[in-house]
Design a protein around this motif. Sequence first.
Motif, short mmCIF file in Angstrom:
data_model
loop_
_atom_site.label_atom_id
_atom_site.label_comp_id
_atom_site.label_asym_id
_atom_site.label_seq_id
_atom_site.Cartn_x
_atom_site.Cartn_y
_atom_site.Cartn_z
N SER A 245 -10.08 3.98 1.80
CA SER A 245 -10.82 2.91 1.14
C SER A 245 -11.67 2.20 2.17
O SER A 245 -11.66 2.55 3.35
N THR B 220 -4.98 9.46 -0.16
CA THR B 220 -4.54 8.17 -0.71
C THR B 220 -4.63 7.04 0.32
O THR B 220 -4.19 5.92 0.05
N THR C 235 0.85 -1.18 0.00
CA THR C 235 0.00 0.00 0.00
C THR C 235 0.89 1.24 0.00
O THR C 235 1.70 1.42 0.91
N VAL D 287 1.19 5.33 0.11
CA VAL D 287 0.46 6.50 0.59
C VAL D 287 1.32 7.73 0.38
O VAL D 287 2.52 7.72 0.65
#
Length: 541
Positions: free
Chosen positions: A399, A396, A20, A22
Motif C-alpha cells: 500500500s 498483502t 495489519t 499479512v
Amino acid sequence: MVKLSRFSLLSALVVTASATDVVVPKHLPTRELLRDGYAYSLEPVWTQDYISSNLTRNLMKVIASITGKPPTLRVGGNTGDQTYYHPELNVSAAALPNTTVTNTFNISNAWFEQWGSYFPDGTDFLYTLNLKDNSSAWENAVREAGAAYSVLGDKLKLIELGNEIDHFINKGWRPPTWNVAMYVQQWRNISSQIVSSSWYKAASHPPKFQAAVFADPPWLPDQQDEIDDFDIINLTRAGLTEQDKIGSYAVHLYPQSTCDTARWYRLSLNLLSNHSVLWHNVSQYVPQVAAADKAGIPLVFGETNSASCSGRSGISDTFGAALWNVDYVLLAASIGMPHVYFHLGANAEYSSFVPLPYQHKNESLEAGIRSLFYGHYFMAHVLASNKQQRVAQIPTANSSDFSGYAIYSPGHRHHEELHKLVFIDLQVWNGTQGLSNPSTLSITDSTSHSAGLRPVRKVSVSTSWKAGTCLDIIRLQAPGTNAKSEISVSGVSFESQTGDQVGEPQGETVIVGEQGRVCFEMQAAEAVLIEGKQLNDRTVY
C-alpha cells in the motif's frame, strides 16, 4: 514476546496500535537478490575527494563485514563524457575550470591507481568511457579502456560507453538524427576496437560491457526533444544482445528533480516516502526487464537517487529517504533488476556520506554520514547470506504507507524456503528530535512536526515457519521521517567523522506462533527485518 524499541515502547504505552494482517503465500514469483545489490555510482570528477579521508573506505568495510562482499562501485556520470586520458600528465587528474563546473576532466594512470587501490579488497569496479569525443575513431575512449585495465586488472568488471546517451542531442554532442540504430553502430565500433586490443585478448577475465545507459523513463515523453526510441525494447530489437560482450544493460532513474524551477516546486518528502509512488516509477521498467530477460542479459538501475541535479537537502538527506532506498532496492530486485547504483558527489545534497568539509550555499558543512547510509547498513543485513537468496513482493503488504518482501533461500531438494521477511512502514511522521546534521544544510532542518503521539502498527504475518521457531528482529529506526540524525539499526550507529561503530546491537526476538503466525509491532516510519535466529553460525528455523 516481542521486545519493543525505546521509540516503539514510548508510543505503545499510550497509543492503540492499528492492526495489519499479512499472508505470505506458499508460492511467489521470485528474483535473484545479490549480496552487492545495493551499489554506488561515483561522479569521476569527485573521486579524489572521496578517497581523501578514511571515511569512505571504512564505511565500505562496514558493509563488507556484514555481507561478505564490498559494494560494487561505478566510476561514471556526466563528467565521464568529459574525461580525456593523458599518460604524460604531471598530476593524477585535473578538472577544468574546477570540480564544481567541469568542462574537461584530464586523467592519467595515477588517477586510476589512486581510487583503484583505495577501496577494500574484493571491490568490483565499473568504469564509464567518453562516448562524446568521436574524433579519430574514438581513440580517447579506446585508450581510456586500456589504461583502466592496465591499473585495475581483473577488478574492472564492466565498461560503459557513455553516460545518458539519450541526452546527447540536447548537449550538442550528436546530430538530430541520433537514435538507437546509430548508437548500436557506434557501440559496436568502439567495443570491437577494445575487444580486439592486445590487452583484452591477453586478459584472463576481461571486462564485459554495460550497454544502454539511458536516462529518460519509458513512460514519460522524451525530456530532451530527441528521437524517443532509446529504451531496452528497441535496443534488443536492434540486435544489441551479444552475451559474450554485454554483462548488463543500464537505465537511470530519478523520481524527482531540482534541475528546473517547475520540478523544484514539485519536490516532496511525502512523495518520496510513498510505496505507491515508488511502484509507479519502478513498474514502468517491467516490460524493459522482459526484453532484457529475453536477451539473457540483466537490466540494472545504473545510476539513481532521490532527485536529479544533486538532490535537495531536507528531502534527500532525511530518514524518509533511508526508508525509500530500502524499499527501492528490494522492489527493483523483485521485478528482476538486481543492482541499484546510488549516485555520489562530494557536494551533492543526496550523497549518503561526504568525505571532506566544504562550503555550500553560504554554510560550512562538515564531513559526515547522512541518513541514506543507514538504509544501506540495514540492507546489508537483508542481503547477507551464505546461500543464494531470492526475493518477492508480498501482495498483502503493498500500500502507499506499507510494503513487505519475502526472501527465500535454497532448501530441501532445492525447493525455496522462506528465509527472511522485510517490512517497511512509510507513514510520514515528523518528530522533534534528530532534526540537524552538521554535514547537511541547517536551513533545511525541519520545522514541521506531526501532531499527537507516534502511531504504532501491530503486524500479524501468516508464514510457513514452524510454531515455536525463534526469530531475530533488526530495526531501522529514527525519531521521525524528517530526522537527519539519531538514526540507528537496532542500537548501532556510526561516528560521523570516522565511520567507527557506536553502540552494540540490541537483541530482539519473536517466537513463531500456531499455524506459522508471526506477531510484532512497529512504529510509523520504521523498517524491520525478521530472520532465523543465529546460533553458532547456523541459521535455525
